[in-house]
Motif scaffolding. Structure first.
Motif, PDB file in Angstrom:
ATOM      1  N   ALA A 168       0.863  -1.179   0.000  1.00  0.00           N
ATOM      2  CA  ALA A 168       0.000   0.000   0.000  1.00  0.00           C
ATOM      3  C   ALA A 168       0.899   1.228   0.000  1.00  0.00           C
ATOM      4  N   ALA A 169       0.329   2.378  -0.292  1.00  0.00           N
ATOM      5  CA  ALA A 169       1.088   3.627  -0.262  1.00  0.00           C
ATOM      6  C   ALA A 169       1.395   4.013   1.182  1.00  0.00           C
TER       7      ALA A 169
ATOM      8  N   ALA B  43       7.782  -5.132  -6.710  1.00  0.00           N
ATOM      9  CA  ALA B  43       7.512  -4.301  -5.535  1.00  0.00           C
ATOM     10  C   ALA B  43       8.792  -3.749  -4.910  1.00  0.00           C
ATOM     11  N   ALA B  44       9.873  -4.514  -4.955  1.00  0.00           N
ATOM     12  CA  ALA B  44      11.093  -4.171  -4.219  1.00  0.00           C
ATOM     13  C   ALA B  44      11.609  -2.759  -4.493  1.00  0.00           C
TER      14      ALA B  44
ATOM     15  N   LEU C 235       5.980   2.789  -1.897  1.00  0.00           N
ATOM     16  CA  LEU C 235       5.096   1.724  -1.425  1.00  0.00           C
ATOM     17  C   LEU C 235       5.633   1.188  -0.111  1.00  0.00           C
ATOM     18  N   VAL C 236       4.740   0.600   0.675  1.00  0.00           N
ATOM     19  CA  VAL C 236       5.111  -0.034   1.939  1.00  0.00           C
ATOM     20  C   VAL C 236       4.710  -1.498   1.877  1.00  0.00           C
ATOM     21  N   HIS C 237       5.625  -2.371   2.310  1.00  0.00           N
ATOM     22  CA  HIS C 237       5.329  -3.797   2.381  1.00  0.00           C
ATOM     23  C   HIS C 237       4.650  -4.096   3.716  1.00  0.00           C
ATOM     24  N   LEU C 238       3.424  -4.561   3.652  1.00  0.00           N
ATOM     25  CA  LEU C 238       2.644  -4.819   4.856  1.00  0.00           C
ATOM     26  C   LEU C 238       2.625  -6.308   5.185  1.00  0.00           C
TER      27      LEU C 238
ATOM     28  N   LEU D 281      13.176  -8.705   0.525  1.00  0.00           N
ATOM     29  CA  LEU D 281      12.821  -7.423   1.111  1.00  0.00           C
ATOM     30  C   LEU D 281      13.371  -7.348   2.524  1.00  0.00           C
ATOM     31  N   ASP D 282      13.540  -6.104   2.993  1.00  0.00           N
ATOM     32  CA  ASP D 282      14.064  -5.933   4.340  1.00  0.00           C
ATOM     33  C   ASP D 282      13.114  -6.471   5.397  1.00  0.00           C
ATOM     34  N   ASN D 283      11.826  -6.402   5.103  1.00  0.00           N
ATOM     35  CA  ASN D 283      10.837  -6.838   6.083  1.00  0.00           C
ATOM     36  C   ASN D 283       9.852  -7.788   5.408  1.00  0.00           C
TER      37      ASN D 283
END
Length: 320
Positions: free
Chosen positions: A177-178, A250-251, A259-262, A309-311
């Motif tokens: 998501a943003a 996404a990366a 963007l934020v990885h949820l 990804l980092d998370n």
């Protein structure tokens, strides 16, 4: 006199030679014939068509408007015959005239372009036609005969006998998501009930005849559909909804902060994907691609297994 017996690729080449040289005699020398044979053949052609092809009133033989039309269209006829001859030769060698390949739209194309480069080193005659499919559109393309090979079909919805398949691997996704989206402000992992309160951006299933794979978030009414991954990325970045993206896509957007990885509280297990083909696989081009798809390195590149990804959360099935 039969039109079909006189208008042939050879007769078109004859008209072309006369037009270029402006002389029946010079055209005869080029074609290895005597001038009288050329004159006789032109008269036969003119009689069969009931038109005058050449203006012979001057020192040079010049095409009439009818002759120009015949030569213009006739060149297409000659090219078509040449192409037919090439196709027959290729069929005799075992190489297909064309090979049609559907690729899961979530896959990166770069690894397949590398494959095409390798293929062209050994065969530049088979016409490769790639198409992009989403969800059940992959199986639909194969079953309907639109393609000969599909790369990245889901295990669910497989048509059964007549379409052999092999395991490709499982595809990993990131739920995104943003940064200004309400879900990005919540503590993680996020509960499904929270996601249900917001719009989910999904990709349209490209199936034409077979039932679509509409389950999970795809079945939600609180969603809107786009037709391509770039459109989905833009929608997510603008905060119009949340949704899954391939890790490789996404990366960079997560890295630049758009963007934020949820992380989700109930991530689904990765869904296995297949590559499948129409049986029998008796063409050399299809056999070549099937052999190369056995490469672990190629599969890893297609499935973006070299992206982290980092998370990262757990891998998510690509149909959600």
């Amino acid at each position: 006199m039969s039109f079909a017996n006189t208008l042939t690729p050879d007769s078109v080449l004859m008209v072309d030679a006369i037009a270029r040289h402006g002389s029946f005699a010079k055209a005869a020398r080029e074609l290895g014939k005597v001038p009288s044979a050329i004159t006789y053949s032109v008269r036969q052609l003119e009689e069969s068509l009931d038109v005058l092809l050449f203006d012979r009133s001057g020192h040079r033989a010049r095409l009439t408007p009818a002759g120009e039309a015949l030569l213009r269209e006739g060149r297409h006829l000659v090219n078509a015959f040449d192409a037919l001859a090439d196709r027959v030769k290729r069929v005799a060698t075992g190489w297909e005239v064309e090979l049609r390949i559907a690729v899961n739209a979530l896959f990166p194309m770069e690894p397949l372009f590398d494959l095409v480069e390798d293929f062209q080193r050994i065969n530049q005659h088979t016409h490769l036609i790639f198409s992009s499919e989403i969800l059940q559109g992959n199986w639909d393309a194969l079953v309907s005969g639109r393609v000969d090979l599909v790369i990245g079909a889901h295990t669910e919805g497989a048509p059964g006998p007549g379409f052999p398949s092999r395991a490709l691997g499982a595809f990993s996704m990131a739920f995104c998501a943003a940064p200004h989206h309400p879900l990005a402000q919540l503590p993680q992992p996020i509960e499904p009930s929270e996601i249900a309160r917001h719009q989910v951006v999904i990709l349209a299933d490209t199936t034409r005849r077979m039932p679509g794979l509409n389950r999970g978030m795809h079945a939600s009414r609180n969603s809107f559909t786009v037709s391509s991954l770039p459109h989905k990325v833009t929608a997510l970045q603008r905060g119009l909804g949340c949704g899954f993206l391939p890790l490789n896509l996404a990366a960079p957007h997560i890295a630049d902060g758009t963007l934020v990885h949820l992380r989700l509280n109930r991530p689904s297990a990765p869904e296995p994907l297949l590559y499948a083909w129409r049986s029998p696989a008796d063409g050399l081009a299809l056999s070549w691609f099937l052999q190369r798809l056995q490469s672990p390195r190629l599969r890893a590149a297609l499935l973006s297994q070299d992206v982290a990804l980092d998370n990262p959360g757990a891998a998510i099935p690509i149909n959600n």
